[in-house]
Design a protein around this motif. Structure first.
Motif, PDB file in Angstrom:
ATOM      1  N   GLU A   1      34.228  36.569  68.424  1.00 15.73           N
ATOM      2  CA  GLU A   1      34.658  35.618  69.456  1.00 15.73           C
ATOM      3  C   GLU A   1      35.326  34.399  68.842  1.00 15.73           C
ATOM      4  O   GLU A   1      36.301  33.878  69.387  1.00 15.73           O
ATOM      5  N   TYR A   2      34.811  33.930  67.710  1.00 16.31           N
ATOM      6  CA  TYR A   2      35.386  32.752  67.064  1.00 16.31           C
ATOM      7  C   TYR A   2      36.818  33.035  66.622  1.00 16.31           C
ATOM      8  O   TYR A   2      37.699  32.200  66.772  1.00 16.31           O
ATOM      9  N   LYS A   3      37.041  34.231  66.092  1.00 18.88           N
ATOM     10  CA  LYS A   3      38.396  34.604  65.665  1.00 18.88           C
ATOM     11  C   LYS A   3      39.355  34.617  66.846  1.00 18.88           C
ATOM     12  O   LYS A   3      40.515  34.261  66.712  1.00 18.88           O
ATOM     13  N   LYS A   4      38.869  35.018  68.007  1.00 20.85           N
ATOM     14  CA  LYS A   4      39.719  35.040  69.202  1.00 20.85           C
ATOM     15  C   LYS A   4      40.138  33.636  69.623  1.00 20.85           C
ATOM     16  O   LYS A   4      41.187  33.447  70.210  1.00 20.85           O
ATOM     17  N   LYS A   5      39.285  32.657  69.340  1.00 22.03           N
ATOM     18  CA  LYS A   5      39.565  31.288  69.766  1.00 22.03           C
ATOM     19  C   LYS A   5      40.579  30.593  68.869  1.00 22.03           C
ATOM     20  O   LYS A   5      41.095  29.556  69.223  1.00 22.03           O
TER      21      LYS A   5
END
Length: 73
Positions: free
Chosen positions: A48-52
């Motif tokens: 999820e962090y990479k998506k942000k």
């Protein structure tokens, strides 16, 4: 206040789960936790962090959202 923070509630009381999600929690986990559950949680947070990681680029046609992973140089 901090959009990069992933809020995870860990408790033995299922009845508080709804309130946890009202606080925009990423996950609500019940004790006892296994190592497998913790590893899965860490993996999900990393994903999820990479998506942000995105940039908003202004173009002549408006704005465009670009993932940092898509940038070459």
């Amino acid at each position: 206040m901090h959009p990069d923070v992933f809020l995870v509630f860990v408790t033995a009381y299922i009845e508080y789960a709804v309130k946890g999600y009202e606080a925009n929690a990423f996950r609500y986990l019940l004790k006892p936790l296994s190592l497998e559950v913790m590893r899965g949680l860490i993996t999900d947070i990393q994903t999820e962090y990479k998506k942000k990681k995105k940039l908003i680029v202004k173009t002549k046609d408006g704005e465009m959202v670009v993932s940092l992973q898509e940038l070459l140089y």
